[in-house]
Design a protein around this motif. Sequence first.
Motif, PDB file in Angstrom:
ATOM      1  N   ALA A  46     -20.277 -33.385  10.131  1.00 33.39           N
ATOM      2  CA  ALA A  46     -20.807 -34.566  10.811  1.00 33.39           C
ATOM      3  C   ALA A  46     -20.971 -34.413  12.318  1.00 33.39           C
ATOM      4  O   ALA A  46     -21.758 -35.142  12.930  1.00 33.39           O
ATOM      5  CB  ALA A  46     -19.879 -35.753  10.515  1.00 33.39           C
ATOM      6  N   VAL A  65     -17.228 -35.787   7.523  1.00 28.07           N
ATOM      7  CA  VAL A  65     -16.227 -34.713   7.497  1.00 28.07           C
ATOM      8  C   VAL A  65     -16.603 -33.710   8.577  1.00 28.07           C
ATOM      9  O   VAL A  65     -17.757 -33.258   8.632  1.00 28.07           O
ATOM     10  CB  VAL A  65     -16.159 -34.010   6.124  1.00 28.07           C
ATOM     11  CG1 VAL A  65     -15.098 -32.918   6.136  1.00 28.07           C
ATOM     12  CG2 VAL A  65     -15.836 -35.013   5.040  1.00 28.07           C
ATOM     13  N   PHE A 107     -14.871 -27.825   2.531  1.00 32.30           N
ATOM     14  CA  PHE A 107     -14.589 -27.113   1.284  1.00 32.30           C
ATOM     15  C   PHE A 107     -13.229 -27.498   0.685  1.00 32.30           C
ATOM     16  O   PHE A 107     -12.896 -27.067  -0.414  1.00 32.30           O
ATOM     17  CB  PHE A 107     -14.665 -25.598   1.495  1.00 32.30           C
ATOM     18  CG  PHE A 107     -16.069 -25.143   1.793  1.00 32.30           C
ATOM     19  CD1 PHE A 107     -17.021 -25.096   0.795  1.00 32.30           C
ATOM     20  CD2 PHE A 107     -16.439 -24.787   3.081  1.00 32.30           C
ATOM     21  CE1 PHE A 107     -18.332 -24.700   1.057  1.00 32.30           C
ATOM     22  CE2 PHE A 107     -17.739 -24.383   3.364  1.00 32.30           C
ATOM     23  CZ  PHE A 107     -18.693 -24.341   2.346  1.00 32.30           C
ATOM     24  N   ALA A 124     -28.608 -30.731   9.767  1.00 28.44           N
ATOM     25  CA  ALA A 124     -27.913 -29.653  10.484  1.00 28.44           C
ATOM     26  C   ALA A 124     -26.573 -29.312   9.827  1.00 28.44           C
ATOM     27  O   ALA A 124     -25.628 -28.933  10.512  1.00 28.44           O
ATOM     28  CB  ALA A 124     -27.733 -29.997  11.965  1.00 28.44           C
TER      29      ALA A 124
HETATM   30  C1  LIG Z   1     -24.903 -27.815  13.565  1.00 28.50           C
HETATM   31  S1  LIG Z   1     -23.572 -28.944  13.679  1.00 28.50           S
HETATM   32  C2  LIG Z   1     -24.327 -30.427  13.082  1.00 28.50           C
HETATM   33  C3  LIG Z   1     -23.541 -31.674  13.347  1.00 28.50           C
HETATM   34  C4  LIG Z   1     -24.219 -32.965  12.870  1.00 28.50           C
HETATM   35  N1  LIG Z   1     -24.597 -32.917  11.474  1.00 28.50           N
HETATM   36  C5  LIG Z   1     -25.401 -33.311  13.725  1.00 28.50           C
HETATM   37  O1  LIG Z   1     -26.487 -33.526  13.167  1.00 28.50           O
HETATM   38  O2  LIG Z   1     -25.252 -33.395  14.952  1.00 28.50           O
HETATM   39  C6  LIG Z   1     -22.517 -28.414  12.356  1.00 28.50           C
HETATM   40  C7  LIG Z   1     -21.147 -29.058  12.428  1.00 28.50           C
HETATM   41  O3  LIG Z   1     -20.414 -28.696  11.270  1.00 28.50           O
HETATM   42  C8  LIG Z   1     -19.063 -28.485  11.608  1.00 28.50           C
HETATM   43  N2  LIG Z   1     -18.526 -27.615  10.541  1.00 28.50           N
HETATM   44  C9  LIG Z   1     -18.803 -26.308  10.348  1.00 28.50           C
HETATM   45  N3  LIG Z   1     -18.177 -25.847   9.251  1.00 28.50           N
HETATM   46  C10 LIG Z   1     -17.480 -26.893   8.735  1.00 28.50           C
HETATM   47  C11 LIG Z   1     -16.633 -27.051   7.602  1.00 28.50           C
HETATM   48  N4  LIG Z   1     -16.353 -26.022   6.784  1.00 28.50           N
HETATM   49  N5  LIG Z   1     -16.098 -28.269   7.358  1.00 28.50           N
HETATM   50  C12 LIG Z   1     -16.372 -29.326   8.170  1.00 28.50           C
HETATM   51  N6  LIG Z   1     -17.164 -29.230   9.272  1.00 28.50           N
HETATM   52  C13 LIG Z   1     -17.718 -28.030   9.547  1.00 28.50           C
HETATM   53  C14 LIG Z   1     -19.123 -27.872  12.991  1.00 28.50           C
HETATM   54  O4  LIG Z   1     -17.926 -28.029  13.716  1.00 28.50           O
HETATM   55  C15 LIG Z   1     -20.289 -28.629  13.614  1.00 28.50           C
HETATM   56  O5  LIG Z   1     -19.860 -29.771  14.303  1.00 28.50           O
END
Ligand SMILES: C[S@@+](CC[C@H](N)C(=O)[O-])C[C@H]1O[C@@H](n2cnc3c(N)ncnc32)[C@H](O)[C@@H]1O
Length: 218
Positions: A46, A65, A107, A124
């Motif tokens: 998120a 999450v 996960f 994203a």
């Molecule tokens: C590219 S960002 C996109 C954030 C959001 N969806 C947005 O549109 O701004 C991806 C996000 O996923 C989180 N993330 C990466 N792997 C993750 C995981 N296994 N579980 C939860 N969050 C995760 C990262 O910390 C990051 O904030």
Amino acid sequence: MHPDFWLQRWHDNQIGFHQDKPTPLLLKHWPAIGMPAGATVFVPLAGKSLDMVWFASQGYRVLGVELSPLAIKQFISEHGIVPEVRASKYGTHYIAGNVEIIQGDVFALDADALVDCSVVFDRAALIALPPDLRQRYAREVYSLLPQGCRGLLITLEYPEGEKQGPPFSVTEAEVHALFDPDWHVEVLERRDILAQQPSFAAEGVTALDTVVYRLIRR
Ligand SMILES: C[S@@+](CC[C@H](N)C(=O)[O-])C[C@H]1O[C@@H](n2cnc3c(N)ncnc32)[C@H](O)[C@@H]1O
């Protein structure tokens, strides 16, 4: 992609993916999802997305999450929220009004965690993951969502090898390979956005589409 990669991105404030307003393609296509207010929207990976605030403003409940404690800290302080905080096997839950964000690994969720979710909004998130994790994500996270669950998925497509992800290019064929036959997959819009994304062109990307999908869990 190792969790440390994302924690470091947040630590270094390298969060070019964050938008200072709700995703325009969400606002355009949400009516096609046909989800009544009161439903719970699952927002995986998120960040501190304003899409969560928009969902809450429209009367939805939100379950986000996010791995990074810093992302959640910023979300809380930027919206002047005083959340209730509790721990569970999934991580630390921050709850305020209609919005609940779990600081934890997507996960680590199970079907119980997502039982109330009627819709998933994926912006994203899928495209933030490298190919092997995308498969795991579809198999181990999307598969937890209940039958009849709907989804709005937004991807990017650019020619293979022109850029290192994230964000990764995820083709329409891959979306079908990931989600068929458990999900009905339908393209709502494909749009050429290269001209609006100069940073991609600067990296040598020669074509860039965004694709919006409607998903329905069979
Ligand atoms: C590219 S960002 C996109 C954030 C959001 N969806 C947005 O549109 O701004 C991806 C996000 O996923 C989180 N993330 C990466 N792997 C993750 C995981 N296994 N579980 C939860 N969050 C995760 C990262 O910390 C990051 O904030």
